[in-house]
Scaffold this motif. Structure first.
Motif, mmCIF file in Angstrom:
data_model
loop_
_atom_site.group_PDB
_atom_site.id
_atom_site.type_symbol
_atom_site.label_atom_id
_atom_site.label_comp_id
_atom_site.label_asym_id
_atom_site.label_seq_id
_atom_site.Cartn_x
_atom_site.Cartn_y
_atom_site.Cartn_z
ATOM 1 N N GLY A 23 6.443 1.929 -10.276
ATOM 2 C CA GLY A 23 5.566 2.644 -9.336
ATOM 3 C C GLY A 23 4.542 1.756 -8.645
ATOM 4 N N THR A 24 4.307 0.538 -9.152
ATOM 5 C CA THR A 24 3.239 -0.293 -8.558
ATOM 6 C C THR A 24 3.619 -1.762 -8.338
ATOM 7 O OG1 THR A 24 2.369 -0.725 -10.776
ATOM 8 C CG2 THR A 24 1.306 1.051 -9.528
ATOM 9 N N ALA A 25 4.527 -2.298 -9.160
ATOM 10 C CA ALA A 25 4.730 -3.761 -9.195
ATOM 11 C C ALA A 25 5.089 -4.350 -7.835
ATOM 12 C CB ALA A 25 5.815 -4.111 -10.211
ATOM 13 N N PHE A 26 5.807 -3.591 -7.020
ATOM 14 C CA PHE A 26 6.286 -4.143 -5.736
ATOM 15 C C PHE A 26 5.347 -3.835 -4.577
ATOM 16 C CE2 PHE A 26 7.830 0.173 -6.046
ATOM 17 C CZ PHE A 26 7.670 0.688 -4.765
ATOM 18 N N ILE A 27 4.354 -2.952 -4.814
ATOM 19 C CA ILE A 27 3.567 -2.443 -3.692
ATOM 20 C C ILE A 27 2.408 -3.360 -3.298
ATOM 21 C CG2 ILE A 27 1.995 -0.587 -2.986
ATOM 22 C CD1 ILE A 27 3.733 1.388 -4.420
ATOM 23 N N PHE A 28 1.710 -3.874 -4.308
ATOM 24 C CA PHE A 28 0.394 -4.448 -4.003
ATOM 25 C C PHE A 28 0.408 -5.954 -3.764
ATOM 26 C CE2 PHE A 28 -0.506 -0.439 -6.142
ATOM 27 C CZ PHE A 28 -1.389 0.136 -5.236
ATOM 28 N N GLY A 29 -0.524 -6.383 -2.914
ATOM 29 C CA GLY A 29 -0.684 -7.791 -2.596
ATOM 30 C C GLY A 29 -2.156 -8.184 -2.626
ATOM 31 N N ASP A 30 -2.413 -9.479 -2.430
ATOM 32 C CA ASP A 30 -3.771 -10.010 -2.430
ATOM 33 C C ASP A 30 -4.148 -10.463 -1.018
ATOM 34 O OD1 ASP A 30 -3.517 -9.717 -5.184
ATOM 35 O OD2 ASP A 30 -3.034 -11.839 -5.510
ATOM 36 N N GLY A 31 -5.433 -10.493 -0.720
ATOM 37 C CA GLY A 31 -5.877 -10.994 0.581
ATOM 38 C C GLY A 31 -7.294 -10.555 0.879
ATOM 39 N N ALA A 32 -7.788 -11.013 2.025
ATOM 40 C CA ALA A 32 -9.153 -10.644 2.428
ATOM 41 C C ALA A 32 -9.242 -10.584 3.946
ATOM 42 C CB ALA A 32 -10.163 -11.656 1.889
ATOM 43 N N GLY A 33 -10.039 -9.630 4.432
ATOM 44 C CA GLY A 33 -10.299 -9.523 5.866
ATOM 45 C C GLY A 33 -11.754 -9.150 6.055
ATOM 46 N N ALA A 34 -12.335 -9.595 7.158
ATOM 47 C CA ALA A 34 -13.776 -9.354 7.356
ATOM 48 C C ALA A 34 -14.074 -9.126 8.827
ATOM 49 C CB ALA A 34 -14.569 -10.555 6.849
ATOM 50 N N VAL A 35 -15.130 -8.368 9.083
ATOM 51 C CA VAL A 35 -15.613 -8.187 10.458
ATOM 52 C C VAL A 35 -17.129 -8.333 10.491
ATOM 53 C CG1 VAL A 35 -13.737 -6.734 11.344
ATOM 54 C CG2 VAL A 35 -15.648 -5.650 10.170
ATOM 55 N N VAL A 36 -17.620 -8.853 11.616
ATOM 56 C CA VAL A 36 -19.063 -8.829 11.883
ATOM 57 C C VAL A 36 -19.295 -7.670 12.832
ATOM 58 C CG1 VAL A 36 -21.010 -10.029 12.953
ATOM 59 C CG2 VAL A 36 -19.365 -11.301 11.547
ATOM 60 N N ILE A 37 -20.228 -6.803 12.455
ATOM 61 C CA ILE A 37 -20.532 -5.624 13.266
ATOM 62 C C ILE A 37 -21.957 -5.782 13.786
ATOM 63 C CG2 ILE A 37 -20.664 -3.094 13.235
ATOM 64 C CD1 ILE A 37 -18.989 -3.549 10.478
ATOM 65 N N GLY A 38 -22.133 -5.502 15.074
ATOM 66 C CA GLY A 38 -23.470 -5.669 15.642
ATOM 67 C C GLY A 38 -23.617 -4.875 16.919
ATOM 68 N N CYS B 268 -8.488 1.888 -1.936
ATOM 69 C CA CYS B 268 -7.905 1.450 -0.670
ATOM 70 C C CYS B 268 -8.647 2.048 0.522
ATOM 71 C CB CYS B 268 -6.435 1.822 -0.602
ATOM 72 S SG CYS B 268 -5.461 1.079 -1.909
ATOM 73 N N GLY B 269 -9.547 3.002 0.258
ATOM 74 C CA GLY B 269 -10.383 3.543 1.336
ATOM 75 C C GLY B 269 -11.570 2.637 1.627
ATOM 76 N N GLY B 270 -11.698 1.529 0.900
ATOM 77 C CA GLY B 270 -12.913 0.702 0.928
ATOM 78 C C GLY B 270 -13.330 0.203 2.295
ATOM 79 N N ASN C 113 0.505 -4.011 0.120
ATOM 80 C CA ASN C 113 -0.689 -3.154 0.197
ATOM 81 C C ASN C 113 -1.849 -3.916 -0.439
ATOM 82 O OD1 ASN C 113 -2.739 -1.335 -0.401
ATOM 83 N ND2 ASN C 113 -1.374 0.312 -1.058
ATOM 84 N N THR C 114 -2.797 -4.315 0.405
ATOM 85 C CA THR C 114 -3.922 -5.129 -0.087
ATOM 86 C C THR C 114 -5.196 -4.296 -0.218
ATOM 87 O OG1 THR C 114 -4.359 -5.829 2.170
ATOM 88 C CG2 THR C 114 -3.039 -7.332 0.811
ATOM 89 N N SER C 115 -5.034 -2.989 -0.401
ATOM 90 C CA SER C 115 -6.154 -2.099 -0.708
ATOM 91 C C SER C 115 -7.274 -2.238 0.333
ATOM 92 C CB SER C 115 -6.625 -2.388 -2.143
ATOM 93 O OG SER C 115 -7.563 -1.449 -2.562
ATOM 94 N N ALA C 116 -8.493 -2.545 -0.076
ATOM 95 C CA ALA C 116 -9.620 -2.554 0.869
ATOM 96 C C ALA C 116 -9.514 -3.662 1.915
ATOM 97 C CB ALA C 116 -10.934 -2.692 0.108
ATOM 98 N N ALA C 117 -8.580 -4.603 1.726
ATOM 99 C CA ALA C 117 -8.428 -5.681 2.717
ATOM 100 C C ALA C 117 -7.401 -5.334 3.783
ATOM 101 C CB ALA C 117 -8.019 -6.974 2.014
ATOM 102 N N SER C 118 -6.662 -4.226 3.605
ATOM 103 C CA SER C 118 -5.461 -4.038 4.429
ATOM 104 C C SER C 118 -5.764 -3.791 5.904
ATOM 105 C CB SER C 118 -4.584 -2.922 3.863
ATOM 106 O OG SER C 118 -4.899 -1.662 4.393
ATOM 107 N N MET D 288 -5.093 -7.683 -6.160
ATOM 108 C CA MET D 288 -4.382 -6.586 -6.820
ATOM 109 C C MET D 288 -3.384 -7.119 -7.849
ATOM 110 S SD MET D 288 -5.808 -4.113 -5.333
ATOM 111 C CE MET D 288 -4.888 -2.687 -5.884
ATOM 112 N N SER D 289 -2.906 -8.361 -7.625
ATOM 113 C CA SER D 289 -1.841 -8.903 -8.492
ATOM 114 C C SER D 289 -2.306 -9.032 -9.946
ATOM 115 C CB SER D 289 -1.370 -10.269 -7.975
ATOM 116 O OG SER D 289 -2.441 -11.195 -7.988
#
Ligand code: COA
Length: 352
Positions: free
Chosen positions: A162-177, A122-124, A300-305, A152-153
């Motif tokens: 401990g995990t079944a209710f926490i995690f979700g799926d998704g994606a987010g992105a940025v262009v850095i310049g 999730c620190g990704g 919680n979508t881990s590296a996408a959150s 994550m699903s």
């Protein structure tokens, strides 16, 4: 001795555009509790989650990463031919080989550029932002597309409290310049392998190799190796977070050369709304500083959150492009990465 040329990078850089993708299927706490021995009240009270989104139909990590990347490129106004590197921050790309970055770059019409995966739980996204910033500052690329994407699903045990209710799926992105003023601070990042076992799959790579050997000559159809299910010692992570993260946040302000009073928006990783409320209070951020709470309906979508949470705040008007934000990613490893960053403009093409 010949003199070897060095790159000349851009020191002032910023997130120029953001894009996201949210799976169509919304899964309520009540639906999770059809299998899990829990209740909507307990889940909301302890985690702040009401709904999460899980992929369905033709949606996949690949399709979500491409959709978020495409939107980030469009929203940034940067011609895709200028993107010099792609980083895919993910712990759930389905294959170890081949990794996902090159495939995603190909799908986005930028085949040929350096494209690689970055695995830091999730620190990704925080790790990816740090690496992207260094690529730009060293001159290895003029523009970088950073995508955080997770399914994550796929690795959830629906019976695991401990995990079944926490995690979700998704994606987010940025262009850095490059930008006129600097919009991304140096990172404050680190890891704690002593606590590595607090979040992980239920068998490790060495066990997998053992299994692979023992499966030699067997038919995978009749002897499946089995799914890798995610396990988390939630209270142990909570205790680690309570000690490590306030220090990381204070250092992030310090290395950025700003005070907590300069911070206009707080975007912590969406692991648990209660952890985030505590962190905000302990850091002494004013009550009226908007804080990301995308976890409520995205899980919680881990590296996408973090990019998903920023996008939600920009689209709903809770935050505005150009505001100064404090970002903090953390999770498996255990690992963390924090930065002070100027928010990108609100997306013209949004995920909802
Ligand atoms: N539903 C109902 N009851 C549950 C439950 C569930 N899903 N999970 C645990 N319980 C019960 C326990 O049995 C325990 O009952 P008891 O007091 O009668 O023994 C009680 O609730 C407390 O359990 P505990 O495991 O201490 O829960 P918690 O308050 O720590 O909350 C988490 C669990 C997972 C929400 C929380 O630990 C957490 O968010 N941790 C950090 C996670 C994190 O940051 N992860 C980073 C991932 S990137």
């Amino acid at each position: 001795m010949v003199s070897i040329a060095i790159n000349k990078g851009h020191q002032n850089i910023a997130m120029l555009g953001i894009g996201a993708y949210r799976p169509r299927r919304i899964v309520s706490n009540d639906e999770v509790c059809e299998t899990l021995d829990s209740t909507d009240e307990w889940i909301y009270d302890r985690s702040g989650i009401r709904n999460r989104r899980w992929v369905s139909g033709d949606e996949s990590l690949r399709s979500m990463a491409v959709a978020a990347g495409e939107r980030a490129i469009k929203n940034s106004g940067v011609d895709r031919s200028k993107i010099g590197a792609l980083i895919l921050a993910s712990s759930t790309w389905p294959d170890i080989t081949p990794h996902g970055g090159p495939t995603v770059a190909h799908d986005l019409g930028i085949n040929g550029i350096p494209a690689f995966d970055l695995v830091s739980g999730c620190g990704g996204f925080g790790y990816g932002l740090a690496v992207a910033a260094d690529l730009l500052r060293s001159g290895s690329a003029d523009y970088v597309l950073l995508i955080g994407a997770e399914t994550m699903s796929f690795s959830l045990d629906p019976h695991d409290r401990g995990t079944a209710f926490i995690f979700g799926d998704g994606a987010g992105a940025v262009v850095i310049g490059p930008s006129q003023e600097n919009g991304i601070s140096p990172a404050v990042w680190g890891s704690d392998g002593e606590n590595a076992s607090a979040i992980g799959q239920n068998f490790n790579i060495l066990e997998m190799m053992d299994r692979a050997e023992s499966y030699q000559g067997k038919d995978p159809e009749t002897d499946p190796v089995g799914r890798m299910l995610l396990r988390m010692e939630g209270p142990r992570v909570f205790r680690w977070a309570a000690v490590t993260l306030p220090r990381a946040l204070a250092s992030a302000l310090d290395v950025a050369g700003v005070s907590k009073d300069d911070i206009e928006v707080f975007v912590p990783h969406q692991a648990n709304a209660r952890i985030n409320e505590l962190m905000k209070k302990n850091l002494g951020l004013a009550d009226d500083i908007p804080m990301a709470n995308d976890i409520e309906n995205t899980g919680n979508t881990s590296a996408a959150s973090i990019p998903l949470a920023i996008e939600e705040m920009l689209v709903t008007g809770k935050a505005k492009g150009g505001q100064l934000a404090l970002l903090l990613a953390f999770g498996a490893g255990l690992s963390y990465a924090g930065q002070v960053a100027v928010l990108p403009p609100a997306p013209t093409e949004a995920s909802f």
